[in-house]
Motif scaffolding. Structure first.
Motif, PDB file in Angstrom:
ATOM      1  N   UNK A   1      -9.423  -6.862  -3.882  1.00 38.45           N
ATOM      2  CA  UNK A   1      -9.361  -6.689  -2.432  1.00 38.45           C
ATOM      3  C   UNK A   1      -8.348  -7.684  -1.890  1.00 38.45           C
ATOM      4  N   UNK A   2      -7.425  -7.211  -1.057  1.00 38.85           N
ATOM      5  CA  UNK A   2      -6.418  -8.084  -0.455  1.00 38.85           C
ATOM      6  C   UNK A   2      -6.974  -8.747   0.799  1.00 38.85           C
ATOM      7  N   UNK A   3      -6.358  -9.830   1.250  1.00 36.96           N
ATOM      8  CA  UNK A   3      -6.812 -10.484   2.482  1.00 36.96           C
ATOM      9  C   UNK A   3      -6.818  -9.558   3.700  1.00 36.96           C
ATOM     10  N   UNK A   4      -5.956  -8.530   3.700  1.00 40.17           N
ATOM     11  CA  UNK A   4      -5.912  -7.588   4.826  1.00 40.17           C
ATOM     12  C   UNK A   4      -6.845  -6.397   4.643  1.00 40.17           C
ATOM     13  N   UNK A   5      -7.659  -6.409   3.589  1.00 44.69           N
ATOM     14  CA  UNK A   5      -8.656  -5.363   3.384  1.00 44.69           C
ATOM     15  C   UNK A   5      -8.249  -4.236   2.457  1.00 44.69           C
ATOM     16  N   UNK A   6      -6.983  -4.168   2.053  1.00 41.72           N
ATOM     17  CA  UNK A   6      -6.583  -3.129   1.109  1.00 41.72           C
ATOM     18  C   UNK A   6      -7.311  -3.328  -0.222  1.00 41.72           C
ATOM     19  N   UNK A   7      -7.674  -2.210  -0.853  1.00 43.17           N
ATOM     20  CA  UNK A   7      -8.413  -2.271  -2.112  1.00 43.17           C
ATOM     21  C   UNK A   7      -7.635  -1.517  -3.184  1.00 43.17           C
ATOM     22  N   UNK A   8      -7.497  -2.155  -4.350  1.00 41.51           N
ATOM     23  CA  UNK A   8      -6.776  -1.563  -5.466  1.00 41.51           C
ATOM     24  C   UNK A   8      -7.683  -1.510  -6.694  1.00 41.51           C
ATOM     25  N   UNK A   9      -7.430  -0.545  -7.551  1.00 41.53           N
ATOM     26  CA  UNK A   9      -8.153  -0.462  -8.821  1.00 41.53           C
ATOM     27  C   UNK A   9      -7.203   0.077  -9.881  1.00 41.53           C
ATOM     28  N   UNK A  10      -7.567  -0.053 -11.147  1.00 39.33           N
ATOM     29  CA  UNK A  10      -6.700   0.415 -12.225  1.00 39.33           C
ATOM     30  C   UNK A  10      -7.496   1.155 -13.282  1.00 39.33           C
ATOM     31  N   UNK A  11      -6.771   1.955 -14.041  1.00 41.09           N
ATOM     32  CA  UNK A  11      -7.292   2.601 -15.239  1.00 41.09           C
ATOM     33  C   UNK A  11      -6.406   2.155 -16.401  1.00 41.09           C
TER      34      UNK A  11
ATOM     35  N   UNK B   1      -8.756   6.195   2.321  1.00 35.49           N
ATOM     36  CA  UNK B   1      -9.962   6.770   2.930  1.00 35.49           C
ATOM     37  C   UNK B   1     -10.088   8.275   2.723  1.00 35.49           C
ATOM     38  N   UNK B   2      -8.954   8.983   2.628  1.00 35.42           N
ATOM     39  CA  UNK B   2      -9.012  10.435   2.492  1.00 35.42           C
ATOM     40  C   UNK B   2      -9.219  10.890   1.052  1.00 35.42           C
ATOM     41  N   UNK B   3      -9.334   9.936   0.113  1.00 39.38           N
ATOM     42  CA  UNK B   3      -9.568  10.293  -1.282  1.00 39.38           C
ATOM     43  C   UNK B   3      -8.309  10.534  -2.085  1.00 39.38           C
ATOM     44  N   UNK B   4      -7.150  10.587  -1.423  1.00 43.31           N
ATOM     45  CA  UNK B   4      -5.881  10.792  -2.123  1.00 43.31           C
ATOM     46  C   UNK B   4      -5.239   9.424  -2.385  1.00 43.31           C
ATOM     47  N   UNK B   5      -5.699   8.769  -3.415  1.00 40.33           N
ATOM     48  CA  UNK B   5      -5.279   7.398  -3.691  1.00 40.33           C
ATOM     49  C   UNK B   5      -3.811   7.344  -4.117  1.00 40.33           C
ATOM     50  N   UNK B   6      -3.149   6.266  -3.717  1.00 42.82           N
ATOM     51  CA  UNK B   6      -1.725   6.095  -3.945  1.00 42.82           C
ATOM     52  C   UNK B   6      -1.467   5.280  -5.209  1.00 42.82           C
ATOM     53  N   UNK B   7      -0.625   5.789  -6.096  1.00 42.94           N
ATOM     54  CA  UNK B   7      -0.227   5.036  -7.287  1.00 42.94           C
ATOM     55  C   UNK B   7       0.841   4.019  -6.896  1.00 42.94           C
ATOM     56  N   UNK B   8       0.569   2.743  -7.147  1.00 48.41           N
ATOM     57  CA  UNK B   8       1.521   1.683  -6.775  1.00 48.41           C
ATOM     58  C   UNK B   8       2.252   1.122  -7.984  1.00 48.41           C
ATOM     59  N   UNK B   9       1.741   1.361  -9.182  1.00 55.26           N
ATOM     60  CA  UNK B   9       2.403   0.932 -10.411  1.00 55.26           C
ATOM     61  C   UNK B   9       1.920   1.819 -11.547  1.00 55.26           C
TER      62      UNK B   9
END
Length: 286
Positions: free
Chosen positions: A184-194, A205-213
């Motif tokens: 969790x980032x200080x601004x509230x963004x949440x990231x996860x990995x596989x 929030x809409x369920x369409x998660x964004x790939x950042x890396x």
């Protein structure tokens, strides 16, 4: 006939020599990967802060200028070791199996064991309470109120959110594969990995998660702070510590790591990293 025999013998010797050279090159490559020292980016440097920590995994501040380190041993041999600011160390809790996640939470330490249905627990003062049940829970993260947990399972892994006020556990994502990291980032963004898929995603929030890396080498741990999103690779050889800034630029902070795990900020421009493959904790400074 003698000439033919000599030619056959010569061919056999060349084949044997070629096989020996190929084997030697293979062993040399493996040795290079195993012993090649860690390399730091130009504006970073590192030193060994603590070693002789078998299967070190999670790190958390102890509130006294030192660290708690989890040793991810099996069969009840796992433990939490306190590493004091002066380098002294002592075991403060033991009897765990694959003790993996650990984070400061509500005045104490939340921790998990990556073993089937072992619950996530909260150690605070003289108490050690069960918070909620999980399955092979790996990393834990918090925004100061909610506690997030992710499961390291080959399939059907979940990203969970625990509410301390109600005790409710919400499944944010399911059907994940070898999901090891959440931040969790200080601004509230949440990231996860596989880990198996080699990607990091931002929860939307809409369920369409964004790939950042993507295309990473077995990413295993996430941490987010003012510098950006940190990703450590849990690969046996040639693992890296990466930093993704807000512009999307990826910087390799450290390379040639072995099974990198938790990265933790401990001061301005100063971090510690658990390098499990070498049983040690590194201190990294900008």
């Amino acid at each position: 006939m003698a000439g033919i025999s000599r030619r056959k013998a010569g061919t056999h010797r060349r084949r044997v020599l070629a096989a020996v050279l190929v084997a030697a090159a293979g062993f040399g490559f493996l040795g290079w990967q195993h012993f090649w020292p860690v390399a730091a980016a130009a504006e970073w440097q590192y030193r060994v802060l603590a070693d002789d920590l078998p299967v070190v995994s999670a790190l958390a501040a102890d509130g006294q200028g030192g660290l708690y380190a989890s040793l991810e041993l099996k069969n009840g041999e796992g433990r939490i070791v306190q590493i004091a600011a002066d380098g002294g160390r002592r075991t403060v809790k033991g009897g765990f199996s694959k003790l993996d996640g650990m984070v400061r939470y509500r005045g104490g330490i939340a921790y998990s064991q990556e073993e089937d249905h072992t619950p996530v627990r909260w150690w605070h003062g003289d108490r050690d309470d069960v918070l909620f049940d999980g399955r092979d829970v790996e990393e834990l993260a918090t925004d100061g109120h909610y506690l997030y947990a992710i499961e390291d399972r080959p399939q059907d892994a979940r990203l969970l959110r625990y509410d301390p006020d109600s005790g409710e556990v919400t499944t944010l994502r399911d059907g994940l594969e070898v999901a090891e990291g959440v931040a969790v980032c200080p601004d509230g963004r949440l990231f996860y990995l596989e880990k198996k898929k080699g990607w990091v995603k931002r929860l939307q929030p809409d369920g369409h998660d964004t790939t950042v890396a993507e295309g990473l080498n077995a990413p295993g741990f996430l941490m987010c702070d003012g510098a950006g999103l940190w990703v450590s690779e849990d690969a046996t050889h040639r693992a890296r510590l990466l930093l993704l800034d807000d512009s999307g630029r990826v910087q390799v902070v450290l390379s040639h790591l072995r099974s990198a795990q938790t990265v933790l900020p401990v001061g301005p421009g100063r971090y510690v990293l658990a390098e499990q493959g070498r049983n040690r904790v590194l201190e990294i400074t900008r």
